[in-house]
Design a protein around this motif. Structure first.
Motif, mmCIF file in Angstrom:
data_model
loop_
_atom_site.group_PDB
_atom_site.id
_atom_site.type_symbol
_atom_site.label_atom_id
_atom_site.label_comp_id
_atom_site.label_asym_id
_atom_site.label_seq_id
_atom_site.Cartn_x
_atom_site.Cartn_y
_atom_site.Cartn_z
ATOM 1 N N ARG A 99 27.014 -9.480 -7.362
ATOM 2 C CA ARG A 99 27.777 -8.541 -6.537
ATOM 3 C C ARG A 99 27.775 -7.144 -7.155
ATOM 4 O O ARG A 99 27.693 -6.138 -6.441
ATOM 5 C CB ARG A 99 29.210 -9.038 -6.359
ATOM 6 C CG ARG A 99 29.312 -10.262 -5.481
ATOM 7 C CD ARG A 99 30.746 -10.723 -5.283
ATOM 8 N NE ARG A 99 30.779 -11.938 -4.480
ATOM 9 C CZ ARG A 99 31.887 -12.559 -4.112
ATOM 10 N NH1 ARG A 99 33.075 -12.071 -4.483
ATOM 11 N NH2 ARG A 99 31.826 -13.657 -3.384
ATOM 12 N N ILE A 104 28.777 -4.697 -4.340
ATOM 13 C CA ILE A 104 29.783 -5.362 -3.506
ATOM 14 C C ILE A 104 31.005 -5.664 -4.360
ATOM 15 O O ILE A 104 30.909 -6.340 -5.382
ATOM 16 C CB ILE A 104 29.242 -6.680 -2.918
ATOM 17 C CG1 ILE A 104 27.945 -6.440 -2.154
ATOM 18 C CG2 ILE A 104 30.286 -7.344 -2.040
ATOM 19 C CD1 ILE A 104 28.096 -5.604 -0.914
ATOM 20 N N HIS A 136 33.858 -9.691 3.612
ATOM 21 C CA HIS A 136 32.780 -8.723 3.779
ATOM 22 C C HIS A 136 31.498 -9.493 4.117
ATOM 23 O O HIS A 136 31.378 -10.681 3.819
ATOM 24 C CB HIS A 136 32.570 -7.904 2.503
ATOM 25 C CG HIS A 136 33.607 -6.844 2.309
ATOM 26 N ND1 HIS A 136 34.963 -7.115 2.250
ATOM 27 C CD2 HIS A 136 33.489 -5.495 2.156
ATOM 28 C CE1 HIS A 136 35.638 -5.982 2.064
ATOM 29 N NE2 HIS A 136 34.763 -4.985 2.000
ATOM 30 N N ILE A 138 27.188 -9.351 3.860
ATOM 31 C CA ILE A 138 25.930 -8.774 3.407
ATOM 32 C C ILE A 138 24.861 -9.168 4.419
ATOM 33 O O ILE A 138 24.685 -10.349 4.714
ATOM 34 C CB ILE A 138 25.517 -9.312 2.024
ATOM 35 C CG1 ILE A 138 26.640 -9.177 1.006
ATOM 36 C CG2 ILE A 138 24.264 -8.606 1.523
ATOM 37 C CD1 ILE A 138 26.329 -9.873 -0.312
ATOM 38 N N GLU A 150 24.389 -1.910 13.214
ATOM 39 C CA GLU A 150 25.086 -0.970 12.343
ATOM 40 C C GLU A 150 26.223 -0.279 13.098
ATOM 41 O O GLU A 150 27.325 -0.096 12.555
ATOM 42 C CB GLU A 150 24.102 0.066 11.799
ATOM 43 C CG GLU A 150 23.147 -0.491 10.766
ATOM 44 C CD GLU A 150 22.135 0.525 10.269
ATOM 45 O OE1 GLU A 150 21.657 0.382 9.132
ATOM 46 O OE2 GLU A 150 21.819 1.467 11.035
ATOM 47 N N GLU A 154 30.295 -0.778 12.315
ATOM 48 C CA GLU A 154 31.173 0.365 12.056
ATOM 49 C C GLU A 154 32.359 0.367 13.011
ATOM 50 O O GLU A 154 33.461 0.795 12.663
ATOM 51 C CB GLU A 154 30.376 1.666 12.200
ATOM 52 C CG GLU A 154 31.138 2.906 11.775
ATOM 53 C CD GLU A 154 31.618 2.844 10.329
ATOM 54 O OE1 GLU A 154 32.718 3.389 10.048
ATOM 55 O OE2 GLU A 154 30.918 2.251 9.482
ATOM 56 N N ASP A 159 33.299 -0.417 7.005
ATOM 57 C CA ASP A 159 33.223 -0.519 5.542
ATOM 58 C C ASP A 159 33.229 -1.952 5.016
ATOM 59 O O ASP A 159 33.429 -2.183 3.828
ATOM 60 C CB ASP A 159 34.386 0.256 4.880
ATOM 61 C CG ASP A 159 34.400 1.719 5.266
ATOM 62 O OD1 ASP A 159 33.305 2.307 5.347
ATOM 63 O OD2 ASP A 159 35.488 2.263 5.511
ATOM 64 N N ARG A 160 32.994 -2.931 5.907
ATOM 65 C CA ARG A 160 32.986 -4.326 5.456
ATOM 66 C C ARG A 160 31.660 -5.039 5.706
ATOM 67 O O ARG A 160 31.542 -6.230 5.439
ATOM 68 C CB ARG A 160 34.133 -5.113 6.120
ATOM 69 C CG ARG A 160 35.505 -4.692 5.634
ATOM 70 C CD ARG A 160 36.554 -5.741 5.925
ATOM 71 N NE ARG A 160 36.889 -5.814 7.342
ATOM 72 C CZ ARG A 160 36.802 -6.923 8.067
ATOM 73 N NH1 ARG A 160 36.332 -8.046 7.527
ATOM 74 N NH2 ARG A 160 37.151 -6.915 9.339
ATOM 75 N N ARG A 162 27.537 -4.634 4.849
ATOM 76 C CA ARG A 162 26.529 -3.914 4.072
ATOM 77 C C ARG A 162 25.134 -4.344 4.517
ATOM 78 O O ARG A 162 24.787 -5.526 4.437
ATOM 79 C CB ARG A 162 26.727 -4.230 2.583
ATOM 80 C CG ARG A 162 25.656 -3.662 1.674
ATOM 81 C CD ARG A 162 25.963 -2.239 1.269
ATOM 82 N NE ARG A 162 24.917 -1.745 0.383
ATOM 83 C CZ ARG A 162 24.879 -1.945 -0.924
ATOM 84 N NH1 ARG A 162 25.843 -2.654 -1.512
ATOM 85 N NH2 ARG A 162 23.905 -1.446 -1.654
ATOM 86 N N LEU A 164 21.281 -4.360 3.879
ATOM 87 C CA LEU A 164 20.350 -4.185 2.769
ATOM 88 C C LEU A 164 18.914 -3.953 3.233
ATOM 89 O O LEU A 164 18.067 -3.558 2.427
ATOM 90 C CB LEU A 164 20.369 -5.427 1.863
ATOM 91 C CG LEU A 164 21.704 -5.833 1.252
ATOM 92 C CD1 LEU A 164 21.533 -7.092 0.412
ATOM 93 C CD2 LEU A 164 22.271 -4.699 0.407
#
Length: 223
Positions: A99, A104, A136, A138, A150, A154, A159-160, A162, A164
């Protein structure tokens, strides 16, 4: 000779050609259900193409094909293979380090590993996580839905989530997570669920395709 749902179809095809296999067909991921595969077998039969062997990654794919008229001697089961050494079991220390490397800081993390395409239904993963205030997500993967996902993330879980993008290996993503989510609408035999199992990660998945060959409901995950 027909090979089904191969992860690297063109490479596999070249290898088979070098081995002297005359007829090679790739069973695309869209042929994930037994009915679709039986339909393909009918198409091949009607076209008069010689199918020497039908190779599948799941035992369920073979059920019914004998009734359809494919001789048992022409059916082979070759499960998806994953190297256990590449996915060591993650403990608390391993998870914390993974993480940190991924940036993270959340206490509870879910992982989505796969294409951002409609058949994989990443929207469900995001909306489920949005309902769990402390979790959260990933997202490892890319595809035509990337921008839309995305924006959705939002909107419903700021903000939770991510993103990659494509990752060379899923091992670090899985090591960083508490659970793998696999909300696919269609699926073959998902290698990522096998990888999660080696890591010691439970999987919450849709009961589609041959996912039940990998996940034992209520034991190694939830279907």
């Amino acid at each position: 000779y027909l090979y089904a749902h191969a992860p690297r179809p063109y490479r596999t095809k070249r290898v088979l050609r070098k081995l002297g296999v005359a007829h090679v067909r790739w069973l695309r991921p869209s042929y994930s259900s037994l009915e679709d595969m039986k339909s393909l077998a009918r198409d091949l039969s009607d076209a008069g193409e010689p199918v020497l062997n039908l190779l599948f990654h799941s035992s369920e794919a073979i059920v019914g094909l004998e009734e359809f008229g494919v001789p048992a001697a022409r059916l082979r089961l070759i499960p998806n293979g994953v190297s256990a050494g590449r996915y060591p079991r993650a403990d608390a220390g391993t998870r914390e380090r993974a993480r940190t490397r991924l940036g993270i800081a959340a206490a509870l993390v879910a992982a989505y590993v796969g294409a951002l395409e409609p058949e994989k239904d990443p929207e469900t993963a995001i909306r489920v996580v949005a309902r769990l205030d402390t979790m959260h997500l990933i997202v490892a993967g890319d595809g035509s839905l990337r921008v839309a996902m995305e924006r959705l993330a939002e909107e419903v879980a700021p903000d939770r989530v991510r993103f990659l993008g494509q990752v060379p290996e899923s091992s670090e993503v899985l090591a960083a997570a508490d659970v793998l989510v696999l909300p696919s609408l269609t699926e073959g035999l998902p290698a990522v669920a096998i990888e999660a199992g080696f890591t010691g990660l439970p999987t919450v998945a849709s009961a589609v395709g041959f996912v039940s060959d990998v996940i034992e409901d209520g034991v190694t995950g939830i279907l």
